[in-house]
Design a protein around this motif. Structure first.
Motif, PDB file in Angstrom:
ATOM      1  N   LEU A 212      10.238   0.941 -10.794  1.00  0.00           N
ATOM      2  CA  LEU A 212       9.838   2.132 -11.542  1.00  0.00           C
ATOM      3  C   LEU A 212       8.323   2.256 -11.432  1.00  0.00           C
ATOM      4  O   LEU A 212       7.608   1.268 -11.529  1.00  0.00           O
ATOM      5  CB  LEU A 212      10.186   2.003 -13.031  1.00  0.00           C
ATOM      6  CG  LEU A 212      11.637   2.009 -13.465  1.00  0.00           C
ATOM      7  CD1 LEU A 212      11.710   2.007 -15.010  1.00  0.00           C
ATOM      8  CD2 LEU A 212      12.386   3.221 -12.928  1.00  0.00           C
ATOM      9  N   LYS A 213       7.870   3.485 -11.225  1.00  0.00           N
ATOM     10  CA  LYS A 213       6.432   3.710 -11.124  1.00  0.00           C
ATOM     11  C   LYS A 213       5.978   4.593 -12.282  1.00  0.00           C
ATOM     12  O   LYS A 213       6.361   5.763 -12.360  1.00  0.00           O
ATOM     13  CB  LYS A 213       6.151   4.384  -9.779  1.00  0.00           C
ATOM     14  CG  LYS A 213       4.818   4.008  -9.246  1.00  0.00           C
ATOM     15  CD  LYS A 213       4.683   4.325  -7.788  1.00  0.00           C
ATOM     16  CE  LYS A 213       3.231   4.146  -7.419  1.00  0.00           C
ATOM     17  NZ  LYS A 213       2.966   4.503  -6.040  1.00  0.00           N
ATOM     18  N   ILE A 214       5.196   4.023 -13.175  1.00  0.00           N
ATOM     19  CA  ILE A 214       4.733   4.750 -14.366  1.00  0.00           C
ATOM     20  C   ILE A 214       3.740   5.821 -13.937  1.00  0.00           C
ATOM     21  O   ILE A 214       2.770   5.535 -13.241  1.00  0.00           O
ATOM     22  CB  ILE A 214       4.027   3.798 -15.362  1.00  0.00           C
ATOM     23  CG1 ILE A 214       4.939   2.617 -15.711  1.00  0.00           C
ATOM     24  CG2 ILE A 214       3.588   4.544 -16.617  1.00  0.00           C
ATOM     25  CD1 ILE A 214       4.222   1.524 -16.502  1.00  0.00           C
TER      26      ILE A 214
ATOM     27  N   ILE B  19      11.383   4.843  -8.322  1.00  0.00           N
ATOM     28  CA  ILE B  19      11.332   6.144  -9.002  1.00  0.00           C
ATOM     29  C   ILE B  19       9.887   6.418  -9.367  1.00  0.00           C
ATOM     30  O   ILE B  19       9.283   5.712 -10.175  1.00  0.00           O
ATOM     31  CB  ILE B  19      12.229   6.197 -10.250  1.00  0.00           C
ATOM     32  CG1 ILE B  19      13.663   5.847  -9.851  1.00  0.00           C
ATOM     33  CG2 ILE B  19      12.183   7.602 -10.855  1.00  0.00           C
ATOM     34  CD1 ILE B  19      14.677   6.092 -10.940  1.00  0.00           C
ATOM     35  N   ASP B  20       9.344   7.447  -8.709  1.00  0.00           N
ATOM     36  CA  ASP B  20       7.947   7.837  -8.846  1.00  0.00           C
ATOM     37  C   ASP B  20       7.780   8.754 -10.049  1.00  0.00           C
ATOM     38  O   ASP B  20       8.741   9.401 -10.475  1.00  0.00           O
ATOM     39  CB  ASP B  20       7.552   8.593  -7.567  1.00  0.00           C
ATOM     40  CG  ASP B  20       6.063   8.553  -7.294  1.00  0.00           C
ATOM     41  OD1 ASP B  20       5.306   8.003  -8.116  1.00  0.00           O
ATOM     42  OD2 ASP B  20       5.656   9.079  -6.245  1.00  0.00           O
ATOM     43  N   ASP B  21       6.566   8.823 -10.584  1.00  0.00           N
ATOM     44  CA  ASP B  21       6.248   9.698 -11.719  1.00  0.00           C
ATOM     45  C   ASP B  21       7.186   9.431 -12.883  1.00  0.00           C
ATOM     46  O   ASP B  21       7.578  10.356 -13.613  1.00  0.00           O
ATOM     47  CB  ASP B  21       6.352  11.187 -11.332  1.00  0.00           C
ATOM     48  CG  ASP B  21       5.346  11.580 -10.259  1.00  0.00           C
ATOM     49  OD1 ASP B  21       4.454  10.778  -9.959  1.00  0.00           O
ATOM     50  OD2 ASP B  21       5.460  12.696  -9.729  1.00  0.00           O
TER      51      ASP B  21
ATOM     52  N   ALA C 137       0.849  -1.187   0.000  1.00  0.00           N
ATOM     53  CA  ALA C 137       0.000   0.000   0.000  1.00  0.00           C
ATOM     54  C   ALA C 137       0.884   1.236   0.000  1.00  0.00           C
ATOM     55  O   ALA C 137       1.963   1.231   0.605  1.00  0.00           O
ATOM     56  CB  ALA C 137      -0.903   0.012   1.227  1.00  0.00           C
ATOM     57  N   GLU C 138       0.413   2.254  -0.701  1.00  0.00           N
ATOM     58  CA  GLU C 138       1.112   3.546  -0.649  1.00  0.00           C
ATOM     59  C   GLU C 138       0.389   4.428   0.352  1.00  0.00           C
ATOM     60  O   GLU C 138      -0.843   4.523   0.327  1.00  0.00           O
ATOM     61  CB  GLU C 138       1.105   4.233  -2.025  1.00  0.00           C
ATOM     62  CG  GLU C 138       1.801   5.604  -1.987  1.00  0.00           C
ATOM     63  CD  GLU C 138       1.851   6.327  -3.338  1.00  0.00           C
ATOM     64  OE1 GLU C 138       1.198   5.867  -4.299  1.00  0.00           O
ATOM     65  OE2 GLU C 138       2.543   7.364  -3.410  1.00  0.00           O
ATOM     66  N   CYS C 139       1.146   5.065   1.240  1.00  0.00           N
ATOM     67  CA  CYS C 139       0.494   6.009   2.150  1.00  0.00           C
ATOM     68  C   CYS C 139       0.585   7.408   1.554  1.00  0.00           C
ATOM     69  O   CYS C 139       1.596   7.798   0.972  1.00  0.00           O
ATOM     70  CB  CYS C 139       1.072   5.929   3.555  1.00  0.00           C
ATOM     71  SG  CYS C 139       2.774   6.430   3.715  1.00  0.00           S
TER      72      CYS C 139
ATOM     73  N   ILE D  84       6.316   4.841   0.794  1.00  0.00           N
ATOM     74  CA  ILE D  84       6.314   6.154   1.453  1.00  0.00           C
ATOM     75  C   ILE D  84       6.965   7.172   0.511  1.00  0.00           C
ATOM     76  O   ILE D  84       8.066   6.933   0.003  1.00  0.00           O
ATOM     77  CB  ILE D  84       7.092   6.098   2.787  1.00  0.00           C
ATOM     78  CG1 ILE D  84       6.508   5.011   3.718  1.00  0.00           C
ATOM     79  CG2 ILE D  84       7.100   7.465   3.478  1.00  0.00           C
ATOM     80  CD1 ILE D  84       7.263   4.825   5.032  1.00  0.00           C
ATOM     81  N   ASN D  85       6.274   8.291   0.288  1.00  0.00           N
ATOM     82  CA  ASN D  85       6.828   9.343  -0.581  1.00  0.00           C
ATOM     83  C   ASN D  85       7.847  10.177   0.183  1.00  0.00           C
ATOM     84  O   ASN D  85       7.595  10.597   1.307  1.00  0.00           O
ATOM     85  CB  ASN D  85       5.703  10.247  -1.075  1.00  0.00           C
ATOM     86  CG  ASN D  85       4.749   9.512  -1.994  1.00  0.00           C
ATOM     87  OD1 ASN D  85       5.073   9.230  -3.142  1.00  0.00           O
ATOM     88  ND2 ASN D  85       3.578   9.169  -1.486  1.00  0.00           N
ATOM     89  N   LEU D  86       8.999  10.413  -0.433  1.00  0.00           N
ATOM     90  CA  LEU D  86      10.041  11.233   0.186  1.00  0.00           C
ATOM     91  C   LEU D  86      10.317  12.445  -0.688  1.00  0.00           C
ATOM     92  O   LEU D  86      10.300  12.354  -1.910  1.00  0.00           O
ATOM     93  CB  LEU D  86      11.354  10.450   0.249  1.00  0.00           C
ATOM     94  CG  LEU D  86      11.673   9.504   1.386  1.00  0.00           C
ATOM     95  CD1 LEU D  86      13.169   9.194   1.328  1.00  0.00           C
ATOM     96  CD2 LEU D  86      11.311  10.057   2.745  1.00  0.00           C
TER      97      LEU D  86
ATOM     98  N   LEU E 265      10.647   3.280  -0.462  1.00  0.00           N
ATOM     99  CA  LEU E 265      10.671   4.738  -0.523  1.00  0.00           C
ATOM    100  C   LEU E 265      10.463   5.193  -1.963  1.00  0.00           C
ATOM    101  O   LEU E 265      11.075   4.659  -2.883  1.00  0.00           O
ATOM    102  CB  LEU E 265      12.007   5.273  -0.002  1.00  0.00           C
ATOM    103  CG  LEU E 265      12.339   4.951   1.457  1.00  0.00           C
ATOM    104  CD1 LEU E 265      13.731   5.467   1.803  1.00  0.00           C
ATOM    105  CD2 LEU E 265      11.302   5.559   2.404  1.00  0.00           C
ATOM    106  N   GLU E 266       9.592   6.171  -2.150  1.00  0.00           N
ATOM    107  CA  GLU E 266       9.332   6.695  -3.493  1.00  0.00           C
ATOM    108  C   GLU E 266       9.944   8.079  -3.640  1.00  0.00           C
ATOM    109  O   GLU E 266       9.672   8.980  -2.862  1.00  0.00           O
ATOM    110  CB  GLU E 266       7.820   6.784  -3.761  1.00  0.00           C
ATOM    111  CG  GLU E 266       7.135   5.426  -3.763  1.00  0.00           C
ATOM    112  CD  GLU E 266       5.711   5.483  -4.311  1.00  0.00           C
ATOM    113  OE1 GLU E 266       5.234   6.579  -4.669  1.00  0.00           O
ATOM    114  OE2 GLU E 266       5.081   4.412  -4.376  1.00  0.00           O
ATOM    115  N   LEU E 267      10.795   8.214  -4.657  1.00  0.00           N
ATOM    116  CA  LEU E 267      11.410   9.505  -4.978  1.00  0.00           C
ATOM    117  C   LEU E 267      11.007   9.859  -6.392  1.00  0.00           C
ATOM    118  O   LEU E 267      11.086   9.001  -7.268  1.00  0.00           O
ATOM    119  CB  LEU E 267      12.932   9.366  -4.933  1.00  0.00           C
ATOM    120  CG  LEU E 267      13.513   9.221  -3.542  1.00  0.00           C
ATOM    121  CD1 LEU E 267      14.858   8.539  -3.587  1.00  0.00           C
ATOM    122  CD2 LEU E 267      13.658  10.610  -2.926  1.00  0.00           C
TER     123      LEU E 267
END
Ligand code: C2E
Ligand code: CA
Ligand code: CA
Ligand code: CA
Length: 275
Positions: free
Chosen positions: A198-200, A177-179, A57-59, A115-117, A147-149
């Motif tokens: 990788l997150k599309i 890697i987010d976005d 899950a993403e918070c 978790i977004n950083l 961790l999402e950057l």
């Protein structure tokens, strides 16, 4: 005409003053938001496309402002990033997320939490020490923390590289890697980073199947990820068609309104971690 010019000038300065004081007020309120208990996290599940199993899950942070109601993180995170405020908010997020996931281990020992950083959090001293002590305190394995950057954040800062190479990898944290696809990462740099995912970005997913270019881009990102042996996640999946397309294209994980909106921790546990 001269008068009109002056009126316009006065209008603009007035409007500018209004916007500046509005921002100022919002920032002041945000400083108090933590102690006043106005921040909370919501959770959005992520599923394996092949098996439909729950992966993690993403918070996502929420701010319930006493007068303005719910303020979007798209509005207040960039504001917080302009000052050190992002450091205290980021720390609050880390602490709350790790605390919340701790009791979930009994039901879902392999559940990952994303978790977004912000890039500024990486440049600040003590981040890895803080994560180490939080995971120890709450008995959570760092290997379950993803961790999402953002791609643009990663490329912005050089400190990030050093932190990722030395600290994050040593702790066994997972890095995403987010976005992805919205920034300009060089592929050689990508290869050198100790990332696992990788997150599309949602902007490529949302117009599937209408936008053929987006479908081609999505397919290439999936291909790139597979080539580099990285896990690939699609966010913003809203339809069965999109899920099917992504599954057939070889995407690993999906997240979006088609499966669930972000929900409270209690609802998440009841819906996904119950008997
Ligand atoms: P993001 O990390 O790219 O998060 C995905 C956003 O898409 C979230 O918006 C999520 O609620 C939304 N979303 C998920 N599935 C769907 C869907 O199927 N359709 C649509 N239309 N939207 C979907 P949200 O929660 O408003 O967050 C916006 C951004 O704020 C995030 O983008 C992230 O960059 C930032 N953010 C949120 N929480 C945090 C946090 O704790 N720390 C930091 N640094 N940034 C955060
Ligand atoms: Ca994210
Ligand atoms: Ca995004
Ligand atoms: Ca598009």
């Amino acid at each position: 005409a001269k008068d009109q010019g002056r009126n316009r000038y006065e209008y603009y300065t007035h409007e500018l003053t209004r916007q500046v004081s509005e921002r100022f007020r919002l920032e002041r309120d945000l400083r108090r938001a933590i102690e006043r208990d106005e921040l909370y996290l919501v959770w959005q599940p992520q599923f394996c496309l092949a098996t439909e199993a729950l992966i993690g899950a993403e918070c996502l942070i929420r701010w319930q402002h006493p007068e303005h109601g719910l303020v979007s993180p798209a509005q207040f995170i960039p504001l917080a990033e302009e000052s050190d405020l992002i450091l205290s908010i980021g720390d609050w997020v880390l602490c709350s997320a790790i605390k919340t996931m701790s009791p979930w281990r009994a039901r879902a020992p392999n559940l990952k939490v994303s978790i977004n950083l912000s890039p500024r959090q990486l440049s600040a001293a003590g981040l890895s020490q803080r994560i180490r002590s939080l995971t120890e305190q709450y008995g959570v394995s760092p290997g379950l923390i993803q961790l999402e950057l953002t791609e643009s954040g990663l490329m912005e800062s050089q400190d990030v590289n050093a932190w990722l190479q030395q600290e994050a990898a040593a702790l066994g944290l997972l890095l995403s890697i987010d976005d992805f696809g919205t920034g300009y990462s060089s592929l050689s740099r990508l290869k050198a980073l100790p990332i696992n995912q990788l997150k599309i970005d949602r902007s490529f997913v949302m117009d599937i199947p209408e936008d053929k270019n987006d479908m081609a881009i999505t397919r290439s990102i999936i291909g790139l990820a597979r080539g580099l042996e990285l896990e690939v996640v699609a966010e913003g999946v809203e339809t069965a068609y999109q899920a099917q397309f992504l599954r057939e294209a070889g995407c690993d994980i999906a997240q979006g309104y088609y499966y669930s909106r972000p929900i409270s921790a209690a609802e998440f546990a009841a819906r996904y971690l119950g008997r």
